[in-house]
Every structure is written in structure tokens, then in C-alpha cells.
Design a protein around this motif. Structure first.
Motif, PDB file in Angstrom:
ATOM      1  N   PHE A 119       3.216  73.849  27.248  1.00  0.00           N
ATOM      2  CA  PHE A 119       4.206  73.210  26.366  1.00  0.00           C
ATOM      3  C   PHE A 119       5.570  73.299  27.046  1.00  0.00           C
ATOM      4  O   PHE A 119       6.340  74.228  26.806  1.00  0.00           O
ATOM      5  N   ASN A 121       8.164  71.731  26.632  1.00  0.00           N
ATOM      6  CA  ASN A 121       9.323  71.629  25.743  1.00  0.00           C
ATOM      7  C   ASN A 121       9.925  72.998  25.403  1.00  0.00           C
ATOM      8  O   ASN A 121      11.084  73.094  25.023  1.00  0.00           O
ATOM      9  N   ASN A 124      13.394  74.166  26.745  1.00  0.00           N
ATOM     10  CA  ASN A 124      14.668  73.716  26.167  1.00  0.00           C
ATOM     11  C   ASN A 124      15.269  74.727  25.193  1.00  0.00           C
ATOM     12  O   ASN A 124      16.355  74.507  24.678  1.00  0.00           O
ATOM     13  N   TYR A 125      14.546  75.801  24.923  1.00  0.00           N
ATOM     14  CA  TYR A 125      14.968  76.680  23.830  1.00  0.00           C
ATOM     15  C   TYR A 125      15.252  78.114  24.260  1.00  0.00           C
ATOM     16  O   TYR A 125      15.305  79.004  23.417  1.00  0.00           O
ATOM     17  N   PRO A 202      12.651  66.758  18.140  1.00  0.00           N
ATOM     18  CA  PRO A 202      13.715  67.498  18.810  1.00  0.00           C
ATOM     19  C   PRO A 202      15.117  66.930  18.585  1.00  0.00           C
ATOM     20  O   PRO A 202      15.285  65.772  18.213  1.00  0.00           O
ATOM     21  N   GLU A 205      16.928  63.004  18.299  1.00  0.00           N
ATOM     22  CA  GLU A 205      16.096  61.868  17.902  1.00  0.00           C
ATOM     23  C   GLU A 205      16.753  61.045  16.799  1.00  0.00           C
ATOM     24  O   GLU A 205      17.171  61.572  15.772  1.00  0.00           O
ATOM     25  N   GLU A 377       8.918  71.000  16.757  1.00  0.00           N
ATOM     26  CA  GLU A 377       8.108  70.571  17.906  1.00  0.00           C
ATOM     27  C   GLU A 377       6.624  70.817  17.606  1.00  0.00           C
ATOM     28  O   GLU A 377       6.290  71.658  16.783  1.00  0.00           O
ATOM     29  N   ASN A 378       5.774  70.103  18.323  1.00  0.00           N
ATOM     30  CA  ASN A 378       4.304  70.290  18.260  1.00  0.00           C
ATOM     31  C   ASN A 378       3.769  70.230  16.822  1.00  0.00           C
ATOM     32  O   ASN A 378       2.987  71.091  16.403  1.00  0.00           O
TER      33      ASN A 378
END
Ligand SMILES: [Zn+2]
Length: 409
Positions: A119, A121, A124-125, A202, A205, A377-378
Motif C-alpha cells: 500500500f 499510499n 503520504n502519511y 485522499p 479529491e 484510504e483503502n
């Protein structure tokens, strides 16, 4: 604001509000009614106006009174109370402060992990506070993040009357995940000029394009004869089903398309020699290609009927349409959101949704309703997570949009 947002979010996700496709009641599950009533109590305590629960459609609505005498468009914020079709009982949100960018163990016993190599993404965190599942359920950030953000943002406005904004309406609805909730939304009594669903992923958007969507159910009647003496007599419904499927373009499927490419998606096959049933969903961003796809299915059915003698029936049912076809007539809600993001240094991510939102239906009811990020997310499974900082950005965005609507007038 952050702590308030977190507390609110954690208390919401612990409530099981899964919707149920097989139910015919509105809302589809009693747990959503219970949750709606809790929200009503909370909104009343926070001094929202006109707080009400509509038992006919399952929507909770409320008003934030204006702080300006200027003529400002009424803005609505909408999110959904139900969660997707995945385990939702006993949700135990896990908080990971100051995320270090490494693998997060969700469930040691079953070796369920959130791995950044899978993952991407997650990268980004780094440094954020992440909220995850314990690996056994979904989280329900879709869309309880949206509800927590709307209530936190609007109660901030109620507590800060010095911030200039117009009349604001909010709505929390049921059964978005089974594609029904918005069908019963009362646009007239909601009485807004523009609205936003807060149901995206995220940060950044901003969505106002989605699929046009329909379902197609193909029923086939066969003729069963003993296979030993079947020559020239048997008509195998499964063979007709195979030919139907083979007549469709093999590259136009979800697993081989992206961006604005549409598809036919075979979701179920059942049958015997005697009868068979194929269920498809059809999706396309382009209204004309969507019509073409439906016409093509009709043509395939007609072709097979001419070969096998009227054995195939086709039922098409439109589900929702691409909201861009309405929103392009008045881009103001998109412009307001874009300007609000700019003020908060949030880079807008504008991409077509490969799906639909409640806002696509509501836009076609006459209330233009683009979709904003809620931060999660996810979605729809055990790997779902959300960053508290992303939720805070969404909350600030809603406050900014309320102010931007004053300027835009
Ligand atoms: Zn959602």
C-alpha cells in the motif's frame, strides 16, 4: 479541533451501521435508524437548528443559521451513515501516533499487516496519526469520516458567529453503499442551492465526473433432452450464455480499463441446461458510449434469438448518470471548492470517479452536488485507514467553503 474530531470519529465507527442489499426496508437495517437518532441527539446538543429525522427516507437533516445579511447561496453538506458489505461488528479502531512509515501490524495472530510496499499510499502519511482496523473488520471511515468532519466543521461555525457565512444545510443519509439511499432524498425540503457529498478519498479529491451506470440481466431458456439422444433437439442454455459472453469485447472489463474507459462487468452466472442467467453491470463516463453499450447488448440478444429462436430476454435498468452532464451547466460549486482549497494550500485532485456517489443522483434531481475528499484510504475492507490530519484538512475545507460562498456571490 483535532481531539474533538478524533473522539467523534471513534465513537461513530464503533457503531455497526452496515447496509443490507437483501432488505426492502428504508433504511435497509435498523442499526442505521439507531445511529441516525444518536446523531439527532448530538446535533441538538450542539445547537444546530431544525434538527430532524425523516422516517420515510432515513435522512437526518439540520441547519446552521447564517451570520450575514448578504444574499449568499445556501450550501449543503451530505454524507452517508452506512458502511460497505464487509464485517462491521465489533470494530476496534487502532490509533498509531506519529506514523513512522513502516509496516503496521493490524493483527498479530493472523499476520494481517498494512505493508507500505503493498500500500504505497501509506508513505503520504509519515508523521501523521493514523487510525486503522484491528484486521478483522472494515473501519468505516467511508463515510463516518465525512460525518465527523461535517459536524465538527459546522459546530465550529456555530461557536464562532464572527465568521461570515450564509445558510448551511446538512444531511446524513442511509444505504449509499447499496446504491439506494439517495433515491429517496428530499431535495425540495433540503432547500439548498448547491451541495457537496463529503465521501471521497485522499486529501485534495474534488470530483464531479462519474460513470453512467446500468445493470443488465440476461435470462436464457434452454431445452433439456437426454444427452444420448440430444442431436438436433437439445438447446443448452449454458451454451447460449457462453456465446453471449463471448460476443462482448474481452478488453472492456474492469480489470483491463482505467480513467475514462468503460466496461461490461459480468458479476454472476448461474444456470443449468434448462435455464441460465447472466448478470452484468455496464459503466461508461460518456453518455453516448453508454447508450452504445446498451444497444450492443440488445443487438447480441437479438442475434442469439435469431439463431436459437426467442430464448433470450434482456432487462436493462439504469442506475445513475454522470453528474458532469448537469454540473457543466453551472460550475460554481466546483469553483467555490477549488478556491477554498487554494486558500488552504490543498492541491486539488480532479479525476473522474470510476463509480458513482449519492451526489450523482442528487445532481440529477436538480441539486448540483460534487464530491469532496473525506481523507480515508483503502475503503471497504480490513486495510481501510484514515489520517487524523487528513480529516482535519477536510474539516477546515468545509469551514472555508462556507466562507467562500459569501465571496463568490
Ligand atoms: Zn462512501
Amino acid at each position: 479541533m483535532k481531539q474533538e474530531l478524533l473522539n467523534r470519529f471513534l465513537s461513530y465507527v464503533k457503531e455497526d451501521t452496515r447496509s443490507d442489499e437483501s432488505s426492502h426496508s428504508i433504511p435497509s437495517t435498523p442499526s442505521q435508524v439507531e445511529f441516525a437518532k444518536k446523531l439527532v441527539g448530538e446535533l441538538q446538543n450542539l445547537h444546530f437548528s431544525d434538527v430532524s429525522y425523516n422516517a420515510d427516507n432515513g435522512f437526518v437533516t439540520a441547519t446552521v443559521l447564517p451570520t450575514t445579511k448578504k444574499k449568499v447561496p445556501t450550501i449543503g453538506f451530505i454524507s452517508h451513515m452506512d458502511t460497505a458489505d464487509f464485517e462491521s461488528r465489533n470494530i476496534k479502531p487502532q490509533i498509531h501516533k506519529n506514523y513512522d512509515g513502516k509496516t503496521i501490524i493490524l493483527n498479530e495472530e493472523d499476520n494481517i499487516v498494512l505493508d507500505p510496499s503493498e500500500f504505497v499510499n501509506l508513505s503520504n502519511y509519515v508523521g501523521d496519526t493514523l487510525i486503522t482496523t484491528d484486521g478483522k473488520t472494515l473501519l468505516g471511515a467511508d463515510d463516518k469520516a465525512g460525518i465527523a468532519e461535517i459536524i465538527t466543521a459546522m459546530s465550529y461555525l456555530i461557536d464562532h458567529p464572527e465568521i461570515e457565512h450564509g445558510l448551511i444545510r446538512i444531511a446524513f443519509g442511509p444505504d449509499e453503499e447499496i446504491g439506494r439511499g439517495a433515491d429517496h432524498f428530499d431535495v425540495e425540503s433540503f432547500a439548498s442551492d448547491y451541495a457537496y457529498t463529503v465521501d471521497g478519498g485522499p486529501v485534495g479529491e474534488l470530483q464531479y465526473e462519474c460513470f453512467n451506470a446500468c445493470s443488465a440481466v440476461i435470462k436464457i431458456k434452454g431445452k433439456n433432452v437426454h444427452p444420448g439422444t440430444a442431436k438436433g433437439k437439445m438447446v443448452n442454455a449454458l451454451e447460449i450464455a457462453r456465446q453471449f459472453q463471448n460476443a462482448l469485447p474481452s478488453l472492456d472489463v474492469p480489470e483491463k480499463t482505467s480513467d475514462r474507459e468503460g466496461f461490461y462487468h459480468l458479476v454472476s452466472v448461474e444456470g443449468t441446461v434448462e435455464e441460465a442467467k447472466l448478470v452484468y453491470i455496464v459503466r461508461d463516463h460518456s453518455a453516448s458510449l453508454f447508450e452504445y453499450r446498451k444497444d450492443y447488448l440488445i443487438k447480441v440478444a437479438e442475434d442469439l434469438n435469431s439463431v436459437f429462436g426467442d430464448r433470450v430476454t434482456l432487462e436493462l435498468a439504469d442506475q445513475y448518470y454522470n453528474m458532469i452532464d448537469k454540473i457543466k451547466e453551472d460550475m460554481l460549486p466546483v469553483e467555490i471548492a477549488r478556491k477554498a482549497m487554494e486558500k488552504l494550500s490543498i492541491e486539488p485532485i480532479i479525476e473522474p470517479i470510476r463509480g458513482g456517489t449519492d451526489g450523482s443522483k442528487i445532481s440529477f434531481m436538480g441539486l448540483l452536488t460534487p464530491n469532496l475528499f473525506a481523507g480515508g484510504e483503502n475503503f471497504h475492507g480490513r486495510y481501510e485507514f484514515v489520517s487524523l490530519e487528513a480529516m482535519e484538512k477536510a474539516t477546515k475545507l468545509l469551514i472555508q467553503i462556507a466562507q467562500e460562498a459569501v465571496v463568490s456571490d
